[in-house]
Design an enzyme around this catalytic site. Structure first.
Site, PDB file in Angstrom:
ATOM      1  N   GLY A  10     -62.439 -35.250 -15.750  1.00 16.05           N
ATOM      2  CA  GLY A  10     -61.106 -34.756 -15.996  1.00 16.05           C
ATOM      3  C   GLY A  10     -60.841 -34.069 -17.409  1.00 16.05           C
ATOM      4  N   TYR A  11     -59.805 -33.706 -17.828  1.00 16.13           N
ATOM      5  CA  TYR A  11     -59.632 -32.870 -19.026  1.00 16.13           C
ATOM      6  C   TYR A  11     -60.449 -33.365 -20.359  1.00 16.13           C
ATOM      7  CZ  TYR A  11     -56.704 -30.420 -22.586  1.00 16.13           C
ATOM      8  OH  TYR A  11     -56.262 -29.838 -23.763  1.00 16.13           O
ATOM      9  N   LEU A  33     -62.137 -38.075  -8.315  1.00 21.12           N
ATOM     10  CA  LEU A  33     -61.638 -36.504  -8.156  1.00 21.12           C
ATOM     11  C   LEU A  33     -60.124 -36.249  -7.489  1.00 21.12           C
ATOM     12  CD1 LEU A  33     -65.064 -35.011  -6.579  1.00 21.12           C
ATOM     13  CD2 LEU A  33     -64.352 -35.103  -8.998  1.00 21.12           C
ATOM     14  N   ASN A  35     -57.614 -35.940  -9.410  1.00 20.79           N
ATOM     15  CA  ASN A  35     -57.180 -34.795 -10.584  1.00 20.79           C
ATOM     16  C   ASN A  35     -58.050 -33.843 -10.979  1.00 20.79           C
ATOM     17  OD1 ASN A  35     -54.744 -33.510 -11.217  1.00 20.79           O
ATOM     18  ND2 ASN A  35     -55.008 -34.505 -13.391  1.00 20.79           N
ATOM     19  N   SER A 124     -52.058 -43.799 -25.491  1.00 18.07           N
ATOM     20  CA  SER A 124     -51.334 -42.845 -25.857  1.00 18.07           C
ATOM     21  C   SER A 124     -50.285 -42.961 -26.859  1.00 18.07           C
ATOM     22  CB  SER A 124     -50.657 -42.265 -24.503  1.00 18.07           C
ATOM     23  OG  SER A 124     -49.594 -41.537 -24.658  1.00 18.07           O
ATOM     24  N   TYR A 148     -45.437 -44.702 -16.723  1.00 14.01           N
ATOM     25  CA  TYR A 148     -46.675 -44.298 -16.892  1.00 14.01           C
ATOM     26  C   TYR A 148     -47.004 -45.045 -18.464  1.00 14.01           C
ATOM     27  CZ  TYR A 148     -50.126 -41.599 -19.804  1.00 14.01           C
ATOM     28  OH  TYR A 148     -51.220 -41.249 -20.766  1.00 14.01           O
ATOM     29  N   LYS A 152     -49.642 -47.985 -19.927  1.00  9.94           N
ATOM     30  CA  LYS A 152     -50.536 -47.862 -21.272  1.00  9.94           C
ATOM     31  C   LYS A 152     -50.476 -49.168 -21.973  1.00  9.94           C
ATOM     32  CE  LYS A 152     -52.796 -44.117 -20.178  1.00  9.94           C
ATOM     33  NZ  LYS A 152     -54.143 -44.244 -20.012  1.00  9.94           N
ATOM     34  N   ASN A 198     -46.595 -30.242 -18.678  1.00 15.21           N
ATOM     35  CA  ASN A 198     -46.973 -30.332 -20.336  1.00 15.21           C
ATOM     36  C   ASN A 198     -46.871 -28.890 -20.854  1.00 15.21           C
ATOM     37  OD1 ASN A 198     -49.325 -32.704 -19.557  1.00 15.21           O
ATOM     38  ND2 ASN A 198     -47.844 -33.010 -21.046  1.00 15.21           N
ATOM     39  N   LEU A 199     -46.367 -28.699 -22.030  1.00 15.57           N
ATOM     40  CA  LEU A 199     -46.139 -27.345 -22.497  1.00 15.57           C
ATOM     41  C   LEU A 199     -47.216 -26.436 -22.317  1.00 15.57           C
ATOM     42  CD1 LEU A 199     -44.304 -25.657 -23.984  1.00 15.57           C
ATOM     43  CD2 LEU A 199     -44.925 -26.578 -26.336  1.00 15.57           C
ATOM     44  N   GLY A 292     -35.723 -38.013 -21.404  1.00 10.89           N
ATOM     45  CA  GLY A 292     -36.607 -38.997 -21.880  1.00 10.89           C
ATOM     46  C   GLY A 292     -37.606 -38.484 -23.011  1.00 10.89           C
TER      47      GLY A 292
HETATM   48  P1  NAD Z   1     -57.138 -36.218 -15.977  1.00  5.84           P
HETATM   49  O1  NAD Z   1     -55.879 -36.313 -14.950  1.00  5.84           O
HETATM   50  O2  NAD Z   1     -57.533 -34.698 -16.396  1.00  5.84           O
HETATM   51  O3  NAD Z   1     -58.233 -36.815 -15.967  1.00  5.84           O
HETATM   52  C1  NAD Z   1     -58.163 -38.376 -15.434  1.00  5.84           C
HETATM   53  C2  NAD Z   1     -59.345 -38.256 -14.408  1.00  5.84           C
HETATM   54  O4  NAD Z   1     -58.978 -39.771 -14.044  1.00  5.84           O
HETATM   55  C3  NAD Z   1     -59.077 -37.368 -13.349  1.00  5.84           C
HETATM   56  O5  NAD Z   1     -60.487 -36.929 -13.302  1.00  5.84           O
HETATM   57  C4  NAD Z   1     -58.771 -38.306 -12.119  1.00  5.84           C
HETATM   58  O6  NAD Z   1     -59.399 -37.742 -10.925  1.00  5.84           O
HETATM   59  C5  NAD Z   1     -59.545 -39.550 -12.530  1.00  5.84           C
HETATM   60  N1  NAD Z   1     -59.032 -40.884 -11.864  1.00  5.84           N
HETATM   61  C6  NAD Z   1     -57.622 -41.010 -11.704  1.00  5.84           C
HETATM   62  N2  NAD Z   1     -57.387 -42.344 -11.247  1.00  5.84           N
HETATM   63  C7  NAD Z   1     -58.815 -42.738 -10.753  1.00  5.84           C
HETATM   64  C8  NAD Z   1     -59.227 -43.927 -10.064  1.00  5.84           C
HETATM   65  N3  NAD Z   1     -58.575 -44.732  -9.461  1.00  5.84           N
HETATM   66  N4  NAD Z   1     -60.571 -43.961 -10.034  1.00  5.84           N
HETATM   67  C9  NAD Z   1     -61.210 -43.156 -10.376  1.00  5.84           C
HETATM   68  N5  NAD Z   1     -61.006 -41.769 -11.085  1.00  5.84           N
HETATM   69  C10 NAD Z   1     -59.676 -41.608 -11.203  1.00  5.84           C
HETATM   70  O7  NAD Z   1     -56.208 -36.532 -17.409  1.00  5.84           O
HETATM   71  P2  NAD Z   1     -56.756 -36.352 -19.012  1.00  5.84           P
HETATM   72  O8  NAD Z   1     -55.583 -35.621 -19.542  1.00  5.84           O
HETATM   73  O9  NAD Z   1     -58.136 -36.056 -19.128  1.00  5.84           O
HETATM   74  O10 NAD Z   1     -56.445 -37.651 -19.387  1.00  5.84           O
HETATM   75  C11 NAD Z   1     -57.490 -38.618 -19.499  1.00  5.84           C
HETATM   76  C12 NAD Z   1     -56.650 -40.221 -20.299  1.00  5.84           C
HETATM   77  O11 NAD Z   1     -56.316 -39.993 -21.301  1.00  5.84           O
HETATM   78  C13 NAD Z   1     -55.776 -40.721 -19.068  1.00  5.84           C
HETATM   79  O12 NAD Z   1     -55.787 -42.236 -19.174  1.00  5.84           O
HETATM   80  C14 NAD Z   1     -54.453 -40.295 -19.741  1.00  5.84           C
HETATM   81  O13 NAD Z   1     -53.306 -41.225 -19.397  1.00  5.84           O
HETATM   82  C15 NAD Z   1     -54.899 -40.468 -21.312  1.00  5.84           C
HETATM   83  N6  NAD Z   1     -53.936 -39.459 -22.142  1.00  5.84           N
HETATM   84  C16 NAD Z   1     -53.935 -38.285 -21.724  1.00  5.84           C
HETATM   85  C17 NAD Z   1     -52.890 -37.358 -22.580  1.00  5.84           C
HETATM   86  C18 NAD Z   1     -52.675 -36.071 -22.092  1.00  5.84           C
HETATM   87  O14 NAD Z   1     -51.794 -35.280 -22.671  1.00  5.84           O
HETATM   88  N7  NAD Z   1     -53.757 -35.382 -21.469  1.00  5.84           N
HETATM   89  C19 NAD Z   1     -52.487 -38.094 -23.668  1.00  5.84           C
HETATM   90  C20 NAD Z   1     -52.441 -39.564 -23.928  1.00  5.84           C
HETATM   91  C21 NAD Z   1     -53.233 -40.003 -23.279  1.00  5.84           C
HETATM   92  C1  WQD Z   2     -44.144 -31.197 -25.628  1.00  6.81           C
HETATM   93  C2  WQD Z   2     -43.022 -30.599 -25.892  1.00  6.81           C
HETATM   94  C3  WQD Z   2     -41.100 -30.477 -24.632  1.00  6.81           C
HETATM   95  C4  WQD Z   2     -42.701 -28.326 -21.252  1.00  6.81           C
HETATM   96  C5  WQD Z   2     -46.402 -36.055 -22.940  1.00  6.81           C
HETATM   97  C6  WQD Z   2     -46.279 -37.553 -22.382  1.00  6.81           C
HETATM   98  C7  WQD Z   2     -47.220 -38.296 -23.412  1.00  6.81           C
HETATM   99  C8  WQD Z   2     -48.511 -37.629 -23.478  1.00  6.81           C
HETATM  100  C9  WQD Z   2     -48.701 -36.090 -23.558  1.00  6.81           C
HETATM  101  C10 WQD Z   2     -49.981 -39.058 -21.843  1.00  6.81           C
HETATM  102  C11 WQD Z   2     -41.521 -31.372 -25.770  1.00  6.81           C
HETATM  103  C12 WQD Z   2     -41.387 -29.443 -24.685  1.00  6.81           C
HETATM  104  C13 WQD Z   2     -42.758 -29.076 -22.477  1.00  6.81           C
HETATM  105  C14 WQD Z   2     -41.807 -27.251 -21.022  1.00  6.81           C
HETATM  106  C15 WQD Z   2     -40.924 -27.350 -23.196  1.00  6.81           C
HETATM  107  N1  WQD Z   2     -49.318 -37.888 -22.037  1.00  6.81           N
HETATM  108  N2  WQD Z   2     -41.811 -28.590 -23.294  1.00  6.81           N
HETATM  109  N3  WQD Z   2     -41.114 -26.949 -21.836  1.00  6.81           N
HETATM  110  O1  WQD Z   2     -43.503 -34.949 -23.532  1.00  6.81           O
HETATM  111  O2  WQD Z   2     -44.832 -34.757 -26.034  1.00  6.81           O
HETATM  112  O3  WQD Z   2     -45.975 -35.846 -23.934  1.00  6.81           O
HETATM  113  O4  WQD Z   2     -47.752 -35.501 -22.555  1.00  6.81           O
HETATM  114  O5  WQD Z   2     -50.002 -39.968 -22.390  1.00  6.81           O
HETATM  115  O6  WQD Z   2     -47.290 -39.612 -22.836  1.00  6.81           O
HETATM  116  O7  WQD Z   2     -44.961 -37.825 -22.279  1.00  6.81           O
HETATM  117  O8  WQD Z   2     -45.701 -33.468 -24.045  1.00  6.81           O
HETATM  118  O9  WQD Z   2     -46.527 -31.183 -23.323  1.00  6.81           O
HETATM  119  O10 WQD Z   2     -44.708 -32.381 -21.991  1.00  6.81           O
HETATM  120  O11 WQD Z   2     -43.995 -31.467 -24.308  1.00  6.81           O
HETATM  121  O12 WQD Z   2     -39.664 -27.212 -23.698  1.00  6.81           O
HETATM  122  O13 WQD Z   2     -42.237 -26.743 -19.936  1.00  6.81           O
HETATM  123  O14 WQD Z   2     -42.543 -29.351 -25.167  1.00  6.81           O
HETATM  124  O15 WQD Z   2     -39.718 -30.845 -24.617  1.00  6.81           O
HETATM  125  O16 WQD Z   2     -40.784 -31.084 -26.877  1.00  6.81           O
HETATM  126  P1  WQD Z   2     -44.921 -34.696 -24.347  1.00  6.81           P
HETATM  127  P2  WQD Z   2     -45.326 -32.281 -23.442  1.00  6.81           P
END
Ligand code: NAD
Ligand code: WQD
Length: 330
Positions: A10-11, A33, A35, A124, A148, A152, A198-199, A292
């Site tokens: 993942g990312y 895989l 996502n 998160s 979601y 967490k 996401n933005l 939200g």
């Molecule tokens: P992502 O979706 O790119 O990576 C998550 C990976 O988990 C994916 O490759 C997916 O295929 C895999 N996956 C999901 N469910 C699975 C399962 N049941 N078994 C095996 N693999 C599975 O997401 P990311 O942005 O890299 O996020 C990674 C972690 O960080 C996540 O737990 C997410 O909730 C957390 N997180 C992400 C953000 C964000 O904004 N990206 C912010 C805070 C927390």
């Molecule tokens: C950022 C800012 C939007 C999209 C989310 C989850 C959080 C975490 C990170 C996993 C906000 C604005 C967004 C768009 C916009 N993920 N926006 N137009 O909401 O802070 O956090 O991702 O844990 O749990 O809630 O991130 O990137 O969605 O938004 O104006 O098309 O951009 O309103 O102010 P957020 P985001």
């Protein structure tokens, strides 16, 4: 001894794999895989010269998880795997609770059976809900506003309870703020399926002409320019934060850290920085507030700096340039 990275294609996981391999760590990746793509393993190999062992496996399949532990000598797990789309979690709460919570329970039970007691968990900033003040410290009240986020929060509680019950465990909860940006090679980055929530991935697709314009969700918040303020952190800084977190595993129990920069940027700040750094236009319209959303969210990241010696070092310009470089390469 190897580190198991769930969600490693993942990312955030993929960038963290590169960081760990470059530090000399042996890695095993588990990902279903759902996502991400298998070719990410090739990119990790291209960037590091080492191909980590990869299992296409689902955490809900306990036999598959057992197999990974049986076949490897794993002493530490970094647990990224999970579903992460806030809106989707409102529509599909049962899928989110099952995938994220049952998946984690399966992982923990196999860890214990295989005498593996070190875990770094992707939490998160969403667990702070609507914070009363900013910057946010780790001891702030916890609450969530969507399924979601609740997964967490529940997993954090499960891990705290586990550590109370079994003092062999060491757990680090890393609360990420808003990860953006990409590896400078353009080989790894954030490439969500469908229309991005996401933005930053939305902005890069507007820049490329895939989407016509960005909707800015509200300009009447109590912030300097009225648009939402967030703590955007470069994904490579986040990756190095996981390596730094290994230090905390040497002491048993639960350790909690915010991983953010401590800086807040508005949506308009992001648009302006992206346009300036990349010399592209981001057409945008002011739209309704997104249900939200909160006005402001940024970290007090001093605990991680003081205890782990970690600090985010990359600028917003780096984040915008690398995100665009990745999108252009797709
Ligand atoms: P992502 O979706 O790119 O990576 C998550 C990976 O988990 C994916 O490759 C997916 O295929 C895999 N996956 C999901 N469910 C699975 C399962 N049941 N078994 C095996 N693999 C599975 O997401 P990311 O942005 O890299 O996020 C990674 C972690 O960080 C996540 O737990 C997410 O909730 C957390 N997180 C992400 C953000 C964000 O904004 N990206 C912010 C805070 C927390
Ligand atoms: C950022 C800012 C939007 C999209 C989310 C989850 C959080 C975490 C990170 C996993 C906000 C604005 C967004 C768009 C916009 N993920 N926006 N137009 O909401 O802070 O956090 O991702 O844990 O749990 O809630 O991130 O990137 O969605 O938004 O104006 O098309 O951009 O309103 O102010 P957020 P985001």
């Amino acid at each position: 001894m190897a580190v198991l990275v769930t969600g490693g294609t993942g990312y955030i996981g993929s960038h963290t794999c590169v960081e760990f391999i470059q530090k000399g760590q042996e890695l095993v990746i588990l990902d279903n895989l759902c996502n991400s793509k298998a070719e990410v393993v090739d990119h990790i190999e291209t960037l590091t010269g080492i191909r980590p062992r990869f299992y296409k496996a689902d955490l809900l399949d306990i036999d598959a998880v057992k197999k990974v532990f049986d076949e490897n000598d794993i002493d530490t797990v970094i647990h990224f795997a999970g579903l992460k789309a806030v809106g989707e979690s409102v529509a599909k709460p049962l899928e989110y609770y099952t995938n994220n919570i049952v998946g984690t329970l399966n992982l923990l039970s196999e860890m214990r059976k295989h005498n593996c007691f070190n875990l770094i968990f992707s939490s998160s900033a969403t667990v702070y809900g609507k914070p009363k003040t900013v910057p946010i410290k780790e001891d702030f009240e916890l609450t969530t506003t969507n399924p979601y986020g609740t997964t967490k929060l529940y997993i954090e509680q499960i891990l705290k309870d586990l550590c109370v019950s079994d003092n062999r465990f060491s757990v680090v909860l890393l609360r990420y703020f808003n990860p953006i940006g990409a590896h400078e090679s353009g080989l790894l980055g954030d490439n969500p399926n469908g229309i991005p929530n996401n933005l930053m991935p939305y902005v890069t697709r507007v820049a490329k002409g895939i989407l016509p314009h960005l909707n800015v969700f509200g300009n009447d918040y109590d912030t300097p320019d009225g648009t939402g303020v967030r703590d955007y952190i470069h994904v490579l800084d986040l990756a190095s934060g996981h390596y730094a977190a290994l230090k905390a595993l040497s002491e048993r129990g639960v350790h909690i850290y915010n991983l953010g920069t401590g800086n807040g940027y508005s949506v308009l700040d992001i648009i302006n920085a992206f346009e300036r750094v990349n010399d592209v236009k981001i057409p945008y319209q002011i739209a309704e507030r997104r249900p939200g959303d909160i006005a402001e969210c940024y970290a007090d990241a001093s605990k991680a700096e003081f205890e782990l010696g970690w600090k985010a070092i990359r600028s917003l310009d780096d984040m915008c340039a690398s995100a665009w470089n990745f999108e252009k390469n797709l």
